[in-house]
Scaffold this motif. Structure first.
Motif, PDB file in Angstrom:
ATOM      1  N   ILE A  41       0.955  -1.169   0.201  1.00 35.56           N
ATOM      2  CA  ILE A  41      -0.036   0.085   0.143  1.00 35.56           C
ATOM      3  C   ILE A  41       1.031   1.377  -0.147  1.00 35.56           C
ATOM      4  CG2 ILE A  41      -1.843   1.486   1.463  1.00 35.56           C
ATOM      5  CD1 ILE A  41      -3.084  -1.245   2.373  1.00 35.56           C
ATOM      6  N   ALA A  42       1.829   1.340   0.584  1.00 36.94           N
ATOM      7  CA  ALA A  42       2.921   2.710   0.788  1.00 36.94           C
ATOM      8  C   ALA A  42       3.367   3.001  -0.576  1.00 36.94           C
ATOM      9  CB  ALA A  42       3.996   2.152   1.579  1.00 36.94           C
ATOM     10  N   LEU A  43       3.733   1.468  -0.922  1.00 33.82           N
ATOM     11  CA  LEU A  43       5.093   1.498  -2.920  1.00 33.82           C
ATOM     12  C   LEU A  43       3.678   2.279  -2.982  1.00 33.82           C
ATOM     13  CD1 LEU A  43       7.075   1.028  -4.016  1.00 33.82           C
ATOM     14  CD2 LEU A  43       5.647  -1.175  -4.333  1.00 33.82           C
ATOM     15  N   GLY A  44       2.045   1.412  -2.995  1.00 32.66           N
ATOM     16  CA  GLY A  44       1.512   2.269  -4.154  1.00 32.66           C
ATOM     17  C   GLY A  44       1.315   3.463  -3.967  1.00 32.66           C
ATOM     18  N   VAL A  45       1.312   4.339  -2.825  1.00 34.45           N
ATOM     19  CA  VAL A  45       0.871   5.390  -2.778  1.00 34.45           C
ATOM     20  C   VAL A  45       1.933   6.249  -2.809  1.00 34.45           C
ATOM     21  CG1 VAL A  45       0.574   7.393  -1.112  1.00 34.45           C
ATOM     22  CG2 VAL A  45      -0.505   5.035  -0.353  1.00 34.45           C
ATOM     23  N   LEU A  46       3.485   5.630  -3.302  1.00 30.63           N
ATOM     24  CA  LEU A  46       4.046   6.904  -3.719  1.00 30.63           C
ATOM     25  C   LEU A  46       4.082   6.238  -5.324  1.00 30.63           C
ATOM     26  CD1 LEU A  46       6.890   8.229  -3.378  1.00 30.63           C
ATOM     27  CD2 LEU A  46       8.265   5.731  -3.032  1.00 30.63           C
ATOM     28  N   VAL A  47       3.458   5.553  -5.611  1.00 34.61           N
ATOM     29  CA  VAL A  47       4.065   5.727  -7.108  1.00 34.61           C
ATOM     30  C   VAL A  47       3.253   6.174  -7.478  1.00 34.61           C
ATOM     31  CG1 VAL A  47       3.867   3.829  -9.324  1.00 34.61           C
ATOM     32  CG2 VAL A  47       5.199   3.403  -6.941  1.00 34.61           C
ATOM     33  N   ILE A  48       1.787   6.535  -7.172  1.00 36.56           N
ATOM     34  CA  ILE A  48       0.454   5.887  -8.343  1.00 36.56           C
ATOM     35  C   ILE A  48       0.687   8.665  -7.594  1.00 36.56           C
ATOM     36  CG2 ILE A  48      -2.078   7.566  -6.990  1.00 36.56           C
ATOM     37  CD1 ILE A  48      -2.084   4.293  -6.834  1.00 36.56           C
ATOM     38  N   THR A  49       1.543   8.790  -6.099  1.00 31.12           N
ATOM     39  CA  THR A  49       2.100   9.939  -5.961  1.00 31.12           C
ATOM     40  C   THR A  49       2.317  10.453  -7.412  1.00 31.12           C
ATOM     41  OG1 THR A  49       1.726   9.879  -3.871  1.00 31.12           O
ATOM     42  CG2 THR A  49       2.439  12.117  -4.353  1.00 31.12           C
ATOM     43  N   LEU A  50       3.524   9.748  -7.356  1.00 29.70           N
ATOM     44  CA  LEU A  50       5.091  10.152  -8.357  1.00 29.70           C
ATOM     45  C   LEU A  50       4.198  10.265  -9.753  1.00 29.70           C
ATOM     46  CD1 LEU A  50       7.163  10.461  -9.494  1.00 29.70           C
ATOM     47  CD2 LEU A  50       8.128   8.055  -9.747  1.00 29.70           C
ATOM     48  N   VAL A  51       3.557   9.247 -10.540  1.00 32.38           N
ATOM     49  CA  VAL A  51       2.949   9.352 -11.548  1.00 32.38           C
ATOM     50  C   VAL A  51       1.779  10.668 -11.095  1.00 32.38           C
ATOM     51  CG1 VAL A  51       0.760   9.000 -12.841  1.00 32.38           C
ATOM     52  CG2 VAL A  51       2.479   7.003 -12.144  1.00 32.38           C
ATOM     53  N   VAL A  52       0.933  11.170 -10.813  1.00 28.48           N
ATOM     54  CA  VAL A  52      -0.022  11.976 -10.671  1.00 28.48           C
ATOM     55  C   VAL A  52       0.982  13.183 -10.927  1.00 28.48           C
ATOM     56  CG1 VAL A  52      -1.418  13.508  -9.415  1.00 28.48           C
ATOM     57  CG2 VAL A  52      -1.838  11.224  -9.572  1.00 28.48           C
ATOM     58  N   ASN A  53       2.296  13.765 -10.137  1.00 26.38           N
ATOM     59  CA  ASN A  53       2.474  14.764 -10.406  1.00 26.38           C
ATOM     60  C   ASN A  53       3.033  15.062 -11.672  1.00 26.38           C
ATOM     61  OD1 ASN A  53       2.004  15.432  -7.678  1.00 26.38           O
ATOM     62  ND2 ASN A  53       4.415  14.880  -7.105  1.00 26.38           N
ATOM     63  N   VAL A  54       4.018  13.458 -11.986  1.00 25.40           N
ATOM     64  CA  VAL A  54       4.041  13.531 -14.060  1.00 25.40           C
ATOM     65  C   VAL A  54       3.334  14.063 -14.578  1.00 25.40           C
ATOM     66  CG1 VAL A  54       5.570  12.548 -15.505  1.00 25.40           C
ATOM     67  CG2 VAL A  54       6.498  11.897 -13.101  1.00 25.40           C
ATOM     68  N   TYR A  55       1.923  13.834 -14.416  1.00 27.81           N
ATOM     69  CA  TYR A  55       1.205  13.791 -15.404  1.00 27.81           C
ATOM     70  C   TYR A  55       0.505  15.347 -15.092  1.00 27.81           C
ATOM     71  CZ  TYR A  55      -3.491  14.585 -16.908  1.00 27.81           C
ATOM     72  OH  TYR A  55      -4.839  14.362 -18.338  1.00 27.81           O
ATOM     73  N   ILE A  56       0.853  15.515 -14.428  1.00 29.54           N
ATOM     74  CA  ILE A  56       0.584  17.103 -14.047  1.00 29.54           C
ATOM     75  C   ILE A  56       1.809  17.996 -14.882  1.00 29.54           C
ATOM     76  CG2 ILE A  56       0.395  19.476 -12.408  1.00 29.54           C
ATOM     77  CD1 ILE A  56      -1.247  17.199 -10.577  1.00 29.54           C
ATOM     78  N   GLN A  57       2.370  17.977 -14.887  1.00 31.56           N
ATOM     79  CA  GLN A  57       4.004  18.623 -15.411  1.00 31.56           C
ATOM     80  C   GLN A  57       3.739  18.304 -16.716  1.00 31.56           C
ATOM     81  OE1 GLN A  57       7.441  17.878 -13.768  1.00 31.56           O
ATOM     82  NE2 GLN A  57       7.247  16.181 -11.854  1.00 31.56           N
ATOM     83  N   ILE A  58       2.797  17.152 -17.328  1.00 30.61           N
ATOM     84  CA  ILE A  58       2.722  16.944 -18.563  1.00 30.61           C
ATOM     85  C   ILE A  58       1.728  18.010 -19.354  1.00 30.61           C
ATOM     86  CG2 ILE A  58       1.916  15.373 -20.466  1.00 30.61           C
ATOM     87  CD1 ILE A  58       3.154  13.226 -18.905  1.00 30.61           C
ATOM     88  N   GLU A  59       0.983  18.270 -18.880  1.00 32.48           N
ATOM     89  CA  GLU A  59      -0.308  18.518 -18.849  1.00 32.48           C
ATOM     90  C   GLU A  59      -0.113  20.014 -18.994  1.00 32.48           C
ATOM     91  OE1 GLU A  59      -3.319  17.524 -19.919  1.00 32.48           O
ATOM     92  OE2 GLU A  59      -2.909  16.094 -20.127  1.00 32.48           O
TER      93      GLU A  59
END
Length: 748
Positions: free
Chosen positions: A149-167
């Protein structure tokens, strides 16, 4: 004047307005820009140190990955178990710090070094996730779920932040490179690796149960074979076979070995290699100039980029080798063909979800309709997850076709080389495997534990595992305790166990006396080395012998005498031995007191007896200052000294005045030798017990300890086989008081 105060900029604005024809509004606008610029410079100053912090965190991730790689190569464990780089709260925290660049959504990073730094961090994250996958198998159910769960939170947070930067364009097109497209590929890889980790975690939960049941069956069979031997007469050859069989069971049922051999590990290795290839190609295309940077992180971005690029290259080695080795461990060309014709998910991947699906929910309300809705919703969700799990496993198997192709080529080359050796064996003097060796390998294959009974396990892998245990034993043979063996060989028999304490010794007030092996050995050694007229080399030799012997005595006591009352005595013995061996003191009293130089042996023994009695009385009656642990330590040690010294005085009666210090030293050394020998007759039982542990995650380490112990004590076990054991029951052999009572009151 404070350069950051508002008054400063207002004064500059008034001066500007008085000297020019600019309007007041434009002047105020300039004031605001100047103020915001200065504030931005002030707030961006710590970013350089944040970049250095992220670089150091990246280095702390690389070092344990390299350590695992070297550990696997050193011990020839080509599945490279995760010993140092594991998934836990500490590692997740360090990884989160290392991902500072792609996590930063507010900082303008439009330079090519900045963009490559963000993408490099994502490639580094893919590499770390591929390296962390086997470590999931080292956790129990609660830790596994929490960390996933902790790894999932970290990866999803990273993915969301990268998506925001792409947008927002923070990751965009620059110098002919579509950084946003590369970032999207990394996002897909990270999500795929997260799904693989989750899929593997569910498989691990069920697989451990399957392997545990198979292990218990094999362990019980081997234990019955060993119990048929006469107690205390288990031969070294039988022990070696017992250790070897348990080694094979422990290695093949190892959770990490099982995880590495799965399709998910092969898929994660392919994804890791893909991310590395993309990162290398991107770097060669852009060729970023490390001297030019445009973000607030300044030159620290270059440091992060270089360190993480090194981590990507070094961290990819282990996943590649795991991927190839996992296939070569268990497969042949026939096995590969049979398993790639039909893709399916084994039951171990979906069984845990199926169990949850058919389990009942403990409802806390009585409304029947709500119960039906919740139950149906649970079944629907879990049915979807089971289907999704199957899809992930099948996808992983399809991805695993890539390394399988390379394994097929390697196996074809191997079989061709083997065929050539057989064809030209006579001229090249190449030896062919003898039938006896084939039979031995076939016998060992009975102890191989796999999830599927019909899975073919490569014979070369079985030989490699068998050789690994032999290497451990042979290496341990070179580390045998020579001083201890010399002491044991000087005296035969066990009679000294009945001489260190006799019932005629008067007990101290309120004495509740329980004894163990180590405390009387330490007490007797204390008396022996306090005799000043004994040659120094003899004293030093006894100290070295006892020091080596206590290592194995402690193992015997921790394994066979682990009740609370014995643990108290054993802890006191360990603390006392530290004081005696290192500081040459006994309860604060210096040994080899100069005043004892001219004293006969009797007076030295009497001094120990009187001092011990006084200490016990002081502890019992006056409750001396200090913690309860200190009082207990002094009381236990003093009581042991009192009884042993009184035994010496009672045993020799009037003759003790005629005994020289050298003669007393020899007598005490003989008693120590007999006590150590009696204790070490339990070594075969300890080795057999060390081969097994109920905790599946610790089983490899436990059987490794057993193999190490067997190699070190082979000569001792063989030596003790020649001595006549007393008439004791098997469950009485580990207790010194049983031995003592038997020698004091021998049965007819």
């Amino acid at each position: 004047m404070d350069p950051y105060s508002i008054d400063t900029y207002l004064n500059h604005g008034k001066d500007l307005a008085s000297c020019t024809n600019l309007t007041d509004s434009f002047v105020l606008f300039l004031q605001k820009l100047l103020f915001q610029s200065e504030l931005q410079n002030k707030f961006s100053k710590p970013m350089l140190w944040m970049g250095i912090y992220a670089a150091i965190a990246s280095l702390f991730c690389i070092l344990p990955m390299v350590a695992d790689l070297l550990h696997g190569l050193k011990h020839k464990k080509l599945w490279f178990p995760c010993k140092y780089f594991t998934l836990n709260a500490a590692s997740l925290t360090v990884i989160a710090v290392a991902m500072k660049l792609p996590m930063d959504v507010s900082n303008s990073m439009q330079n090519d070094v900045d963009q490559d730094g963000k993408l490099g961090s994502m490639a580094f994250m893919c590499t770390m996730m591929a390296n962390l996958l086997p470590s999931l198998a080292t956790m129990d159910s609660k830790e596994l779920i929490t960390n996933i769960i902790a790894l999932g939170v970290l990866v999803i947070t990273l993915v969301v932040n990268v998506y925001i930067q792409i947008e927002t364009g923070a990751i965009s097109y620059l110098n002919g490179i579509y950084y946003s497209s590369i970032a999207c590929m990394y996002v897909v890889m990270l999500l795929a690796l997260l799904m693989i980790h989750t899929c593997s975690a569910l498989m691990i939960l069920k697989s451990k149960q399957i392997l545990e049941s198979k292990y218990k069956a094999g362990h019980e069979t081997k234990l019955k074979d060993l119990e048929l031997q006469q107690p205390g007469r288990v031969t070294v050859e039988k022990l070696e076979q017992h250790v070897s069989n348990h080694w094979i069971m422990a290695e093949t049922s190892s959770p990490q070995f099982m995880t590495v051999c799965s399709a998910t590990t092969s898929a994660s290795g392919v994804i890791c290699v893909s991310s590395t290839v993309i990162h290398v190609i991107n770097m060669l295309s852009t060729r970023p100039n490390m001297k030019y940077y445009g973000s607030d992180y300044k030159w620290s971005v270059s440091v992060i980029f270089i360190i993480q690029f090194s981590g990507v290259i070094l961290g990819t080695i282990a996943p590649i080798l795991r991927c190839l080795a996992s296939l070569s461990f268990k497969v042949s060309i026939k096995w590969i063909w049979n398993h790639i014709r039909v893709f399916k998910a084994e039951s171990c991947y979906t069984q845990k979800l199926s169990d949850w699906k058919h389990s009942s929910i403990p409802f806390r309300f009585s409304n029947r309709r709500c119960k039906i809705v919740i139950q149906d919703l649970k079944v629907l969700i879990l049915s979807f997850l089971i289907g999704f799990q199957k899809m992930v496993v099948v996808t992983c198997k399809m991805i695993a076709l890539i390394p399988i192709f390379f394994v097929i080529c390697i196996l074809c080359c191997f079989h061709c080389w083997k065929w050539l050796k057989v064809m030209f064996g006579a001229s090249l003097n190449v030896s062919v495997e003898e039938p006896a060796q084939l039979q031995h390998t076939k016998d060992l294959s009975r102890y191989v534990l796999q999830l599927q009974d019909d899975m073919e396990f490569a014979g070369r892998t079985l030989k490699s595992i068998s050789k690994s245990v032999n290497r451990v034993i042979q290496k341990a043979k070179k580390q045998q305790p020579n001083n201890l063996m010399k002491l044991l060989e000087e005296c035969s028999g066990f009679e000294g166990v009945g001489k260190y304490d006799v019932h005629q010794v008067p007990s101290l007030p309120e004495e509740k006396y329980v004894d163990c092996w180590s405390l009387p050995v330490v007490t007797l050694t204390t008396i022996a080395i306090s005799l000043p007229n004994v040659q120094k080399d003899m004293v030093d030799g006894l100290l070295r012998s006892v020091s080596e012997g206590l290592t194995y005595v402690t193992l015997v006591e921790e394994t066979l005498n682990a009740t609370d009352e014995f643990v108290i005595i054993q802890n006191a013995a360990r603390r006392l031995w530290l004081e005696v061996e290192v500081y040459h003191k006994w309860l604060g009293n210096k040994l080899q007191n100069p005043s004892h130089q001219v004293n006969p042996a009797r007076e030295i023994v009497q001094w120990f007896s009187d001092t011990a009695k006084n200490m016990v009385t002081e502890v019992e009656n006056k409750n001396i200052e200090g913690s309860n642990d200190d009082s207990l330590y002094i009381s236990v040690s003093a009581k042991s000294m009192y009884r042993i010294t009184q035994t010496i005085l009672v045993s020799y009666h009037d003759n003790i005045d005629q005994i020289s210090q050298e003669d007393l030293f020899v007598q005490i050394s003989s008693m120590i030798s007999h006590m150590l020998a009696a204790c070490l007759t339990n070594l075969p039982q300890v080795i057999a017990m060390k081969c097994h542990t109920n905790v599946i995650e610790k089983r490899e380490a436990s059987v490794h300890t057993a193999a190490q112990l067997l190699g070190e004590t082979m000569h001792i076990i063989n030596n003790l086989q020649d001595r006549q054991l007393p008439n004791l029951k098997p469950d009485e052999l580990p207790f010194i008081d049983k031995w003592r009572d038997l020698f004091l009151h021998p049965s007819p």
